[in-house]
Write an enzyme that holds these catalytic residues in place. Structure first.
Site, PDB file in Angstrom:
ATOM      1  N   SER A  17       0.835  -1.101   0.007  1.00 45.10           N
ATOM      2  CA  SER A  17       0.212   0.057   0.067  1.00 45.10           C
ATOM      3  C   SER A  17       0.918   1.199   0.013  1.00 45.10           C
ATOM      4  O   SER A  17       0.404   2.323  -0.360  1.00 45.10           O
ATOM      5  CB  SER A  17      -0.806   0.116   1.226  1.00 45.10           C
ATOM      6  OG  SER A  17      -1.586  -1.108   1.373  1.00 45.10           O
ATOM      7  N   HIS A  29      -1.008  -2.880  -7.175  1.00 43.97           N
ATOM      8  CA  HIS A  29      -1.856  -2.411  -6.080  1.00 43.97           C
ATOM      9  C   HIS A  29      -3.330  -2.497  -6.277  1.00 43.97           C
ATOM     10  O   HIS A  29      -3.993  -1.549  -6.587  1.00 43.97           O
ATOM     11  CB  HIS A  29      -1.343  -1.021  -5.549  1.00 43.97           C
ATOM     12  CG  HIS A  29      -1.865  -0.377  -4.179  1.00 43.97           C
ATOM     13  ND1 HIS A  29      -2.363   0.925  -4.042  1.00 43.97           N
ATOM     14  CD2 HIS A  29      -2.186  -1.010  -3.140  1.00 43.97           C
ATOM     15  CE1 HIS A  29      -2.815   0.822  -2.982  1.00 43.97           C
ATOM     16  NE2 HIS A  29      -3.143  -0.234  -2.388  1.00 43.97           N
ATOM     17  N   GLU A  50      -3.769   0.043  -9.049  1.00 42.48           N
ATOM     18  CA  GLU A  50      -2.504   1.211  -9.251  1.00 42.48           C
ATOM     19  C   GLU A  50      -1.147   0.341  -9.690  1.00 42.48           C
ATOM     20  O   GLU A  50      -1.069  -0.741  -9.131  1.00 42.48           O
ATOM     21  CB  GLU A  50      -2.015   1.843  -8.183  1.00 42.48           C
ATOM     22  CG  GLU A  50      -2.877   3.080  -7.734  1.00 42.48           C
ATOM     23  CD  GLU A  50      -2.249   3.885  -6.494  1.00 42.48           C
ATOM     24  OE1 GLU A  50      -1.827   4.822  -6.668  1.00 42.48           O
ATOM     25  OE2 GLU A  50      -2.489   3.350  -5.508  1.00 42.48           O
ATOM     26  N   ASN A  85      -3.544   5.781  -1.490  1.00 41.80           N
ATOM     27  CA  ASN A  85      -3.394   6.093  -0.138  1.00 41.80           C
ATOM     28  C   ASN A  85      -2.892   7.413   0.159  1.00 41.80           C
ATOM     29  O   ASN A  85      -3.051   7.755   1.258  1.00 41.80           O
ATOM     30  CB  ASN A  85      -2.457   5.090   0.326  1.00 41.80           C
ATOM     31  CG  ASN A  85      -3.450   3.654   0.294  1.00 41.80           C
ATOM     32  OD1 ASN A  85      -4.480   3.630   0.805  1.00 41.80           O
ATOM     33  ND2 ASN A  85      -2.459   2.665  -0.027  1.00 41.80           N
TER      34      ASN A  85
HETATM   35  N1  LIG Z   1      -6.442  -4.404   3.445  1.00 34.67           N
HETATM   36  C1  LIG Z   1      -6.602  -3.553   2.272  1.00 34.67           C
HETATM   37  O1  LIG Z   1      -7.743  -2.843   2.230  1.00 34.67           O
HETATM   38  C2  LIG Z   1      -5.498  -3.388   1.627  1.00 34.67           C
HETATM   39  C3  LIG Z   1      -5.800  -2.575   0.197  1.00 34.67           C
HETATM   40  C4  LIG Z   1      -4.858  -2.553  -0.723  1.00 34.67           C
HETATM   41  C5  LIG Z   1      -3.315  -3.323  -0.208  1.00 34.67           C
HETATM   42  N2  LIG Z   1      -3.382  -3.820   0.881  1.00 34.67           N
HETATM   43  C6  LIG Z   1      -1.986  -4.422   1.077  1.00 34.67           C
HETATM   44  O2  LIG Z   1      -2.055  -5.732   0.791  1.00 34.67           O
HETATM   45  C7  LIG Z   1      -1.095  -6.358   1.685  1.00 34.67           C
HETATM   46  C8  LIG Z   1      -1.720  -7.324   2.494  1.00 34.67           C
HETATM   47  O3  LIG Z   1      -2.805  -6.892   3.109  1.00 34.67           O
HETATM   48  P1  LIG Z   1      -3.941  -7.834   3.708  1.00 34.67           P
HETATM   49  O4  LIG Z   1      -5.076  -6.746   4.296  1.00 34.67           O
HETATM   50  O5  LIG Z   1      -4.391  -8.884   2.875  1.00 34.67           O
HETATM   51  O6  LIG Z   1      -3.386  -8.483   4.932  1.00 34.67           O
HETATM   52  P2  LIG Z   1      -3.975  -9.652   5.830  1.00 34.67           P
HETATM   53  O7  LIG Z   1      -3.328  -9.530   7.249  1.00 34.67           O
HETATM   54  O8  LIG Z   1      -5.203  -9.779   5.769  1.00 34.67           O
HETATM   55  O9  LIG Z   1      -3.159 -10.821   5.143  1.00 34.67           O
HETATM   56  C9  LIG Z   1      -1.669 -11.107   5.173  1.00 34.67           C
HETATM   57  C10 LIG Z   1      -1.533 -12.709   4.953  1.00 34.67           C
HETATM   58  O10 LIG Z   1      -0.035 -12.839   4.997  1.00 34.67           O
HETATM   59  C11 LIG Z   1       0.271 -13.971   5.685  1.00 34.67           C
HETATM   60  N3  LIG Z   1       1.676 -14.071   5.876  1.00 34.67           N
HETATM   61  C12 LIG Z   1       2.294 -13.398   6.614  1.00 34.67           C
HETATM   62  N4  LIG Z   1       3.651 -13.614   6.931  1.00 34.67           N
HETATM   63  C13 LIG Z   1       3.824 -14.516   5.723  1.00 34.67           C
HETATM   64  C14 LIG Z   1       5.009 -14.895   5.117  1.00 34.67           C
HETATM   65  N5  LIG Z   1       6.398 -14.722   5.538  1.00 34.67           N
HETATM   66  N6  LIG Z   1       4.699 -15.781   4.132  1.00 34.67           N
HETATM   67  C15 LIG Z   1       3.554 -16.125   3.626  1.00 34.67           C
HETATM   68  N7  LIG Z   1       2.271 -15.510   4.102  1.00 34.67           N
HETATM   69  C16 LIG Z   1       2.656 -14.722   5.169  1.00 34.67           C
HETATM   70  C17 LIG Z   1      -0.575 -13.973   6.937  1.00 34.67           C
HETATM   71  O11 LIG Z   1      -0.575 -15.301   7.704  1.00 34.67           O
HETATM   72  C18 LIG Z   1      -1.670 -13.433   6.219  1.00 34.67           C
HETATM   73  O12 LIG Z   1      -2.773 -14.506   5.828  1.00 34.67           O
HETATM   74  C19 LIG Z   1      -0.433  -5.211   2.575  1.00 34.67           C
HETATM   75  O13 LIG Z   1       0.793  -4.891   2.127  1.00 34.67           O
HETATM   76  C20 LIG Z   1      -1.555  -4.159   2.536  1.00 34.67           C
HETATM   77  O14 LIG Z   1      -0.968  -3.039   2.893  1.00 34.67           O
HETATM   78  C21 LIG Z   1      -4.398  -3.800   1.777  1.00 34.67           C
END
Ligand SMILES: NC(=O)c1ccc[n+]([C@@H]2O[C@H](COP(=O)([O-])OP(=O)(O)OC[C@H]3O[C@@H](n4cnc5c(N)ncnc54)[C@H](O)[C@@H]3O)[C@@H](O)[C@H]2O)c1
Length: 320
Positions: free
Chosen positions: A150, A178, A190, A228
């Site tokens: 993000s 993104h 993005e 963001n």
């Molecule tokens: N949540 C949102 O609205 C949103 C929107 C756009 C981008 N993002 C970005 O997307 C990414 C993920 O966000 P999310 O909300 O899905 O997070 P989340 O916490 O829901 O999921 C993350 C997952 O990664 C796994 N994980 C952790 N360490 C790991 C590793 N070493 N190897 C493999 N898996 C691993 C966790 O077990 C978890 O299932 C982040 O960078 C976030 O900034 C989030």
């Protein structure tokens, strides 16, 4: 199509280096994605994997370090597919075919045969750097290495793929795709290039996102990128309004929802995104720009410290 270097980036480079960057880009990158890898089966990774299986109909290797995240994610995917069948959006055969394309695993080494990989692990710089160093070794040399970050610099993530900054074999394959949350619903994505990203890599990312039915917006590698940079200070300001008593939760959400024609107010949206993710992005904006206008709200920090992360943890500004 935007060039490999943003105008801002290109201005900083001598012409010779710019030409060098362009010629480096010609060989790498491929639009022919026959197998996708997704790292992280949380809300974003799962959504990306599901959309790839349904829309692009590519096999997806879904990696997560936690078996319970994989179980939860696959269960959720099955529920979403069943809902689509019930609403006549897809047939039962299409749902079964999409489910069969998803292969969950806890082994990152299973990504040795993917053409494109998208990382969606938590927004922790050291974790992403570590994973990209591994992906550069594990994935085939032609594979595109994309991040769903993000806010973390794509240039820094790309730099983690190599010990030798002059060798861009791996770093030129790194790009950001993104996606927006929830991935099956939101059309926008993005696409962000780091300084090292080749034109072929950028083109491949744009083409693959179009195959997923998304509408790509290309932006520069600047803290928070576009979405963001605009959204998070808005959410943070709403939390500061709550913290300082300018309005209560319902007043804040109601005025923005009913006054600016958005589907949900900023506090509900923050719960939906995850308060830990919101805080992590504000910290990046604050630290990377050094601008005090991006100071994260104290209440936001406290809520994350309490483990009240929003919808995913059952409690945030609302209870779930
Ligand atoms: N949540 C949102 O609205 C949103 C929107 C756009 C981008 N993002 C970005 O997307 C990414 C993920 O966000 P999310 O909300 O899905 O997070 P989340 O916490 O829901 O999921 C993350 C997952 O990664 C796994 N994980 C952790 N360490 C790991 C590793 N070493 N190897 C493999 N898996 C691993 C966790 O077990 C978890 O299932 C982040 O960078 C976030 O900034 C989030």
């Amino acid at each position: 199509m935007a060039s490999v270097l943003s105008a801002r980036q290109a201005l900083r480079l001598p012409r010779q280096l710019r030409l060098f960057s362009t010629s480096l880009s010609l060989g790498s990158g491929s639009t022919d994605v026959k197998r996708l890898g997704v790292v992280g089966a949380g809300q974003m990774g799962l959504g990306i994997a599901l959309v790839a299986a349904v829309k692009a109909q590519v096999p997806v290797t879904l990696v997560d370090s936690a078996q319970n995240s994989l179980d939860k994610g696959i269960g959720f995917a099955e529920k979403l597919l069943a809902k689509d069948v019930a609403k006549n959006r897809i047939t039962q055969e299409q749902a079964d075919a999409a489910r069969a394309l998803l292969t969950p695993t806890t082994s990152i080494d299973s990504l040795a045969d993917v053409d494109f990989v998208i990382e969606a692990v938590p927004e922790i710089p050291s974790l992403k750097f570590d994973i990209f160093a591994k992906l550069a070794q594990i994935c085939p040399k032609h594979a595109i290495l994309a991040t769903n970050t993000s806010s973390i610099s794509i240039t820094r993530i790309a730099a983690a793929t190599t010990q030798d900054p002059t060798d861009t074999t791996n770093s030129s394959r790194v790009v950001s795709t993104h996606f927006m949350n929830p991935v099956p619903v939101q059309k926008g994505v993005e696409i962000i290039s780091g300084l090292q990203t080749s034109q072929a890599t950028l083109d491949a990312a744009v083409a693959f996102c179009k195959r997923l039915g998304k509408i790509p917006s290309v932006s520069a590698d600047s803290p928070g990128f576009l979405a963001n940079r605009i959204l998070m200070p808005y959410i943070n300001e709403a939390v500061i309004c709550l913290e300082t008593g300018v309005g209560d939760r319902d007043a804040i959400d109601a005025i923005m929802k009913n006054g600016t024609n958005v589907p949900m107010g900023p506090l509900q949206l923050a719960d939906f995104i995850g308060l830990d993710t919101c805080l992590a992005i504000m910290k990046v904006l604050h630290t990377e720009t050094g601008d005090s206008k991006y100071r994260p709200s104290v209440l936001l920090r406290n809520m994350v410290d309490a483990g009240w992360l929003g919808k995913k943890s059952g409690r945030g500004f609302y209870e779930y």
